[in-house]
Scaffold this motif. Structure first.
Motif, PDB file in Angstrom:
ATOM      1  N   UNK A 153      44.600  22.142  45.523  1.00 50.99           N
ATOM      2  CA  UNK A 153      43.568  21.189  45.940  1.00 50.99           C
ATOM      3  C   UNK A 153      42.171  21.712  45.633  1.00 50.99           C
ATOM      4  N   UNK A 154      41.895  22.970  45.915  1.00 52.37           N
ATOM      5  CA  UNK A 154      40.566  23.530  45.672  1.00 52.37           C
ATOM      6  C   UNK A 154      40.251  23.579  44.186  1.00 52.37           C
ATOM      7  N   UNK A 155      41.232  23.862  43.351  1.00 53.00           N
ATOM      8  CA  UNK A 155      40.997  23.919  41.908  1.00 53.00           C
ATOM      9  C   UNK A 155      40.593  22.558  41.365  1.00 53.00           C
ATOM     10  N   UNK A 156      41.283  21.521  41.787  1.00 53.41           N
ATOM     11  CA  UNK A 156      40.938  20.191  41.300  1.00 53.41           C
ATOM     12  C   UNK A 156      39.648  19.668  41.938  1.00 53.41           C
ATOM     13  N   UNK A 175      51.007  26.653  52.660  1.00 54.18           N
ATOM     14  CA  UNK A 175      49.584  26.416  52.930  1.00 54.18           C
ATOM     15  C   UNK A 175      48.725  26.943  51.787  1.00 54.18           C
ATOM     16  N   UNK A 176      49.016  28.169  51.347  1.00 53.99           N
ATOM     17  CA  UNK A 176      48.216  28.754  50.272  1.00 53.99           C
ATOM     18  C   UNK A 176      48.416  28.006  48.960  1.00 53.99           C
ATOM     19  N   UNK A 177      49.626  27.610  48.669  1.00 58.36           N
ATOM     20  CA  UNK A 177      49.885  26.882  47.421  1.00 58.36           C
ATOM     21  C   UNK A 177      49.116  25.558  47.389  1.00 58.36           C
ATOM     22  N   UNK A 178      49.184  24.816  48.474  1.00 63.64           N
ATOM     23  CA  UNK A 178      48.471  23.541  48.534  1.00 63.64           C
ATOM     24  C   UNK A 178      46.962  23.742  48.454  1.00 63.64           C
ATOM     25  N   UNK A 179      46.463  24.798  49.098  1.00 62.98           N
ATOM     26  CA  UNK A 179      45.017  25.063  49.053  1.00 62.98           C
ATOM     27  C   UNK A 179      44.560  25.395  47.643  1.00 62.98           C
ATOM     28  N   UNK A 180      45.302  26.248  46.931  1.00 60.61           N
ATOM     29  CA  UNK A 180      44.903  26.633  45.581  1.00 60.61           C
ATOM     30  C   UNK A 180      44.870  25.429  44.644  1.00 60.61           C
ATOM     31  N   UNK A 193      47.401  26.911  35.922  1.00 59.93           N
ATOM     32  CA  UNK A 193      48.183  28.034  36.457  1.00 59.93           C
ATOM     33  C   UNK A 193      48.880  27.641  37.754  1.00 59.93           C
ATOM     34  N   UNK A 194      48.132  27.050  38.673  1.00 61.12           N
ATOM     35  CA  UNK A 194      48.700  26.715  39.985  1.00 61.12           C
ATOM     36  C   UNK A 194      49.708  25.574  39.885  1.00 61.12           C
ATOM     37  N   UNK A 195      49.468  24.628  39.016  1.00 63.42           N
ATOM     38  CA  UNK A 195      50.435  23.538  38.844  1.00 63.42           C
ATOM     39  C   UNK A 195      51.757  24.068  38.312  1.00 63.42           C
ATOM     40  N   UNK A 196      51.687  24.971  37.344  1.00 61.84           N
ATOM     41  CA  UNK A 196      52.916  25.516  36.754  1.00 61.84           C
ATOM     42  C   UNK A 196      53.638  26.459  37.718  1.00 61.84           C
ATOM     43  N   UNK A 197      52.894  27.229  38.482  1.00 63.78           N
ATOM     44  CA  UNK A 197      53.514  28.234  39.349  1.00 63.78           C
ATOM     45  C   UNK A 197      54.127  27.628  40.603  1.00 63.78           C
ATOM     46  N   UNK A 198      53.505  26.564  41.108  1.00 59.87           N
ATOM     47  CA  UNK A 198      53.942  26.032  42.388  1.00 59.87           C
ATOM     48  C   UNK A 198      54.692  24.719  42.243  1.00 59.87           C
ATOM     49  N   UNK A 199      55.391  24.568  41.125  1.00 58.52           N
ATOM     50  CA  UNK A 199      56.212  23.381  40.929  1.00 58.52           C
ATOM     51  C   UNK A 199      57.364  23.348  41.929  1.00 58.52           C
ATOM     52  N   UNK A 200      57.672  24.498  42.530  1.00 63.30           N
ATOM     53  CA  UNK A 200      58.740  24.543  43.524  1.00 63.30           C
ATOM     54  C   UNK A 200      58.391  23.763  44.795  1.00 63.30           C
TER      55      UNK A 200
END
Length: 310
Positions: free
Chosen positions: A71-74, A64-69, A43-50
């Motif tokens: 990194x934390x997921x992986x 900051x939030x995009x990178x955290x989501x 989900x996060x990879x597809x949503x934050x491709x920008x």
């Protein structure tokens, strides 16, 4: 930016921290769905491709939030695959995940074309729609696993509570933005699937707190498998099937095995079973009771004989 979105984002962040802290503190990922966490990472990879196209300093809060989501997921996936023992999910969870993933891939272009902005010409918008649909259903493998996990974890309490509140707070956030003359936000895809996701969490909360068969233990609770069928509307429809068919199943051991993937069952069995000394005492008590019963029977016979003699 408003208080609903800020609170929702913080709760989403806390849900990841709660999960990571729980895994480390227990030194186990038992009860946590690898499939659900894999779907969230996608989900996060597809949503934050920008992140690859928009300068990171353009909106530092979002970055900051995009990178955290991501990194934390992986990091959670790394812990589950390489560091700590986890529950081995069975065929039902794999089927649920495959249906969710396949349905999101197929329906994303359709919803983007009908309801989305930008049409099919913008690939990043299609990926965004795909991530919204996928996120709304990604929790289902976790809930399916939760029906059969026989030890309490933070999954049944704070983690799901934080996720549910995060999604629920985005609804007033959309309303606030819609009536904001400087924003005027309106996105049917986000609203439809956001409401669906919130409804799943509400349905789970209804099952969790309403059913009388929730068994309280030292650090949490265990749900009966039938609770999802008889207690929830959406979850009862999703996990319906044969009522009672899943109640006796336990995940773990191997990919198709029974029992837990760690020694949780053994610990519970030891706690519930008496020691050898206690068993010896119980046997002695039973023998004493038997002797008394025999003596009592003998005394009754003597009395009867005396009466007959008279």
């Amino acid at each position: 930016m408003n208080v609903f979105r800020l609170t929702g984002d913080l709760l989403h962040l806390f849900s990841k921290l709660i999960l990571i802290f729980t895994i480390h503190s227990r030194r186990s990922a038992e009860g946590i769905s690898l499939l659900a966490q894999s779907l969230y990472a996608l989900v996060f990879l597809a949503r934050y491709v920008d992140l690859l196209t928009v300068p990171w300093g353009y909106y530092i809060y979002n970055t900051i939030f995009k990178l955290f989501y991501i990194a934390s997921s992986f990091y959670i996936l790394f812990l589950m695959l390489r560091v700590y023992a986890r529950t081995r999910e069975e065929e039902r969870e794999w089927k649920v995940s495959a249906i969710i993933l396949g349905g999101s891939v197929v329906s994303a272009p359709i919803f983007q074309m009908i309801l989305g902005r930008g049409g099919l010409s913008q690939f990043t918008e299609v990926l965004w729609t795909f991530s919204i649909i996928l996120e709304s259903l990604a929790i289902l493998p976790q809930l399916s696993l939760l029906r059969h996990t026989q030890i309490p974890t933070a999954i049944t309490s704070y983690y799901l509570l934080a996720l549910g509140l995060y999604r629920a707070l985005y609804i007033p956030n959309w309303i606030f933005r819609y009536f904001d003359p400087e924003d005027g936000f309106y996105d049917p895809v986000a609203i439809i699937f956001g409401i669906l996701q919130t409804a799943l969490y509400i349905d789970f909360a209804w099952v969790y707190y309403r059913r009388q068969r929730v068994k309280i233990r030292e650090n949490g609770a265990v749900l009966d498998g039938d609770d999802f069928v008889s207690g929830g509307l959406l979850l009862g429809w999703v996990f319906g099937g044969k009522k009672g068919g899943a109640a006796g199943r336990r995940t773990g051991g191997g990919w198709r095995g029974t029992g837990m993937s760690i020694s949780a069952d053994e610990a519970l069995a030891r706690a519930d079973s008496p020691s050898e000394d206690e068993l010896g005492d119980e046997l002695e008590d039973e023998e004493s009771e038997d002797d008394l019963e025999v003596e009592g029977l003998g005394g009754d016979r003597d009395v009867e004989r005396g009466l007959i003699g008279k």
